[in-house]
Design a protein around this motif. Structure first.
Motif, short mmCIF file in Angstrom:
data_model
loop_
_atom_site.label_atom_id
_atom_site.label_comp_id
_atom_site.label_asym_id
_atom_site.label_seq_id
_atom_site.Cartn_x
_atom_site.Cartn_y
_atom_site.Cartn_z
N THR A 127 9.29 91.32 35.27
CA THR A 127 10.48 92.37 36.00
C THR A 127 11.82 92.19 35.49
O THR A 127 12.31 93.01 35.39
N TRP A 128 11.80 90.52 35.34
CA TRP A 128 13.11 89.79 34.73
C TRP A 128 13.66 90.76 33.74
O TRP A 128 14.32 90.67 33.28
N ILE A 129 11.89 90.24 32.50
CA ILE A 129 12.23 90.91 30.74
C ILE A 129 12.95 92.65 32.00
O ILE A 129 13.42 92.98 30.42
N ASP A 130 11.68 93.43 32.02
CA ASP A 130 13.09 94.98 32.34
C ASP A 130 14.04 94.98 33.09
O ASP A 130 14.84 95.64 32.13
N GLN A 131 14.98 94.26 33.93
CA GLN A 131 15.77 94.55 33.26
C GLN A 131 16.66 94.06 32.57
O GLN A 131 17.60 94.49 32.78
N LEU A 132 16.01 92.62 32.00
CA LEU A 132 17.00 92.11 30.61
C LEU A 132 17.22 93.09 30.10
O LEU A 132 18.49 93.24 28.97
N TRP A 133 16.38 94.31 29.52
CA TRP A 133 16.21 95.38 28.51
C TRP A 133 17.22 96.02 29.01
O TRP A 133 18.18 97.23 28.09
N GLN A 134 17.47 96.97 30.56
CA GLN A 134 18.29 97.47 31.11
C GLN A 134 19.26 97.29 31.35
O GLN A 134 20.83 98.03 29.87
N LEU A 135 19.68 95.68 31.18
CA LEU A 135 21.26 95.62 30.66
C LEU A 135 21.58 95.50 29.43
O LEU A 135 22.63 95.38 28.80
N HIS A 136 20.80 95.19 28.28
CA HIS A 136 20.73 95.16 27.07
C HIS A 136 21.38 96.59 26.85
O HIS A 136 22.34 96.91 25.31
N LEU A 137 20.99 97.06 26.98
CA LEU A 137 21.40 98.51 27.03
C LEU A 137 22.32 98.73 27.49
O LEU A 137 23.75 99.59 26.45
N GLN A 138 22.86 98.57 28.42
CA GLN A 138 24.35 98.93 28.87
C GLN A 138 25.40 97.78 28.32
O GLN A 138 26.10 98.51 27.60
N LEU A 139 24.46 96.91 27.71
CA LEU A 139 25.82 95.74 26.87
C LEU A 139 26.14 97.21 25.45
O LEU A 139 27.04 97.01 24.99
N ARG A 140 24.88 97.83 24.72
CA ARG A 140 24.90 98.30 23.35
C ARG A 140 25.97 99.61 23.60
O ARG A 140 26.45 99.54 23.26
N GLU A 151 41.86 98.34 28.91
CA GLU A 151 42.18 97.13 29.71
C GLU A 151 41.05 97.67 30.50
O GLU A 151 39.99 96.43 31.07
N GLU A 152 40.70 98.80 30.62
CA GLU A 152 39.51 99.23 31.62
C GLU A 152 38.12 98.90 31.17
O GLU A 152 37.16 98.65 31.22
N HIS A 153 38.44 98.73 29.35
CA HIS A 153 36.77 99.13 28.54
C HIS A 153 37.02 97.39 28.96
O HIS A 153 35.41 96.51 28.32
N HIS A 154 37.98 96.64 28.67
CA HIS A 154 37.90 94.91 28.83
C HIS A 154 36.88 94.98 29.96
O HIS A 154 35.69 93.60 30.49
N HIS A 155 37.17 95.43 31.16
CA HIS A 155 36.63 94.59 32.10
C HIS A 155 35.48 95.52 32.55
O HIS A 155 34.21 94.68 33.84
N GLN A 156 35.17 96.64 31.88
CA GLN A 156 33.80 97.00 32.18
C GLN A 156 32.84 95.48 31.30
O GLN A 156 31.92 95.56 31.48
N LEU A 157 33.42 95.51 30.11
CA LEU A 157 32.71 94.86 29.83
C LEU A 157 32.58 93.22 30.55
O LEU A 157 31.83 92.01 30.56
N LEU A 158 33.30 93.20 31.03
CA LEU A 158 33.30 91.28 31.75
C LEU A 158 32.49 91.76 32.73
O LEU A 158 31.68 90.77 32.59
N ALA A 178 22.68 90.38 20.95
CA ALA A 178 22.24 89.36 20.43
C ALA A 178 21.45 88.99 20.66
O ALA A 178 19.89 88.64 20.10
N ALA A 179 20.61 87.50 21.55
CA ALA A 179 20.15 86.96 22.25
C ALA A 179 19.20 88.06 22.31
O ALA A 179 17.43 87.13 22.13
N ALA A 180 19.20 89.42 23.38
CA ALA A 180 18.26 90.03 23.52
C ALA A 180 17.87 91.03 22.68
O ALA A 180 15.96 90.92 21.93
N GLU A 181 17.92 91.16 21.62
CA GLU A 181 17.21 91.62 20.17
C GLU A 181 16.67 90.74 20.11
O GLU A 181 15.08 90.61 19.37
N LEU A 182 16.61 89.12 19.60
CA LEU A 182 16.22 88.58 19.00
C LEU A 182 14.68 87.41 20.17
O LEU A 182 13.29 87.56 19.81
#
Length: 231
Positions: free
Chosen positions: A11-24, A33-40, A207-211
């Motif tokens: 389950t954690w791996i599946d959630q990591l994939w979703q986070l990876h997609l959101q970051l990408r 400023e809004e983009h900065h807060h979104q990434l943060l 990069a960590a998720a893709e590795l």
């Protein structure tokens, strides 16, 4: 508990994939400023995601068969061959930073030489490089300490004898070594993220998720081919 951790890991791996997609694919919003807060926000979620993984793993190490966490049947043979005390070696994070920084620097070298700041991992400041190097040296020292502790445990296990209570104490000590290794893994991630900007930290997590997914994908494919040949 082993089966429960196996399910949790998947389950954690599946959630990591979703986070990876959101970051990408974090879209630029109406303002920087809004983009900065979104990434943060996404970086903090990523940190929390790793924290939860090691929290649950620590509970499993203390209450379950710690040897199952070393054998990690939920991973591929390739992943296990790269493990250091039940997981990835903390200093891999620094190699990842240096590699991504070099790749991005080369792709933006003209802009950087013209004084245009890209703000990504290819644009690390001298102070950031110095701090990364200091963290790497400290992490290597801690890795070596934990490796020495495991070596000492293994030397004692070669002459394993005594009561069940003696064996239980040895397993408790092994669990403690694994927890220390996981704590160092998590601390390394936190320390690196603290010295990076949200954009740089997002690139690090990507990069960590893709590795992670790359190695996992190759490993699962290799295991599948081997099992097919055996049949």
């Amino acid at each position: 508990m082993t089966l429960n951790f196996h399910a949790f890991h998947n389950t954690w791996i599946d959630q990591l994939w979703q986070l990876h997609l959101q970051l990408r694919h974090a879209p630029p919003t109406l303002s920087a400023e809004e983009h900065h807060h979104q990434l943060l926000h996404l970086v903090q979620r990523s940190l929390s995601h790793y924290h939860e993984y090691y929290r649950v793993k620590s509970l499993s190490a203390r209450s379950d068969d710690v040897l199952s966490l070393f054998s990690a049947p939920w991973t591929s043979a390739l992943e296990r061959s790269l493990h250091w005390i039940g997981g990835w070696r903390p200093t891999v994070a620094f190699h990842l930073i240096y590699s991504e920084s070099s790749i991005l620097f080369e792709s933006h070298v003209v802009d950087i030489l013209r004084g245009r700041r890209t703000g990504d991992l290819g644009d690390l400041s001298p102070a950031q490089f110095r701090r990364v190097s200091e963290l790497q040296c400290d992490t290597v020292r801690q890795e070596n300490d934990i490796t020495d502790d495991l070596s000492d445990w293994q030397d004692g296990a070669n002459y394993l004898a005594g009561t069940y209570e003696d064996i239980d104490r040895r397993m408790e000590r092994l669990a403690g070594i694994l927890v220390r290794a996981d704590e160092l893994r998590l601390k390394t991630i936190k320390n690196l993220v603290e010295l990076l900007t949200p954009k740089q930290a997002a690139e690090f997590f990507i990069a960590a998720a893709e590795l992670h997914f790359g190695i996992r994908g190759w490993g699962l494919e290799h295991d599948h081919r081997r099992s097919t040949v055996r049949q």
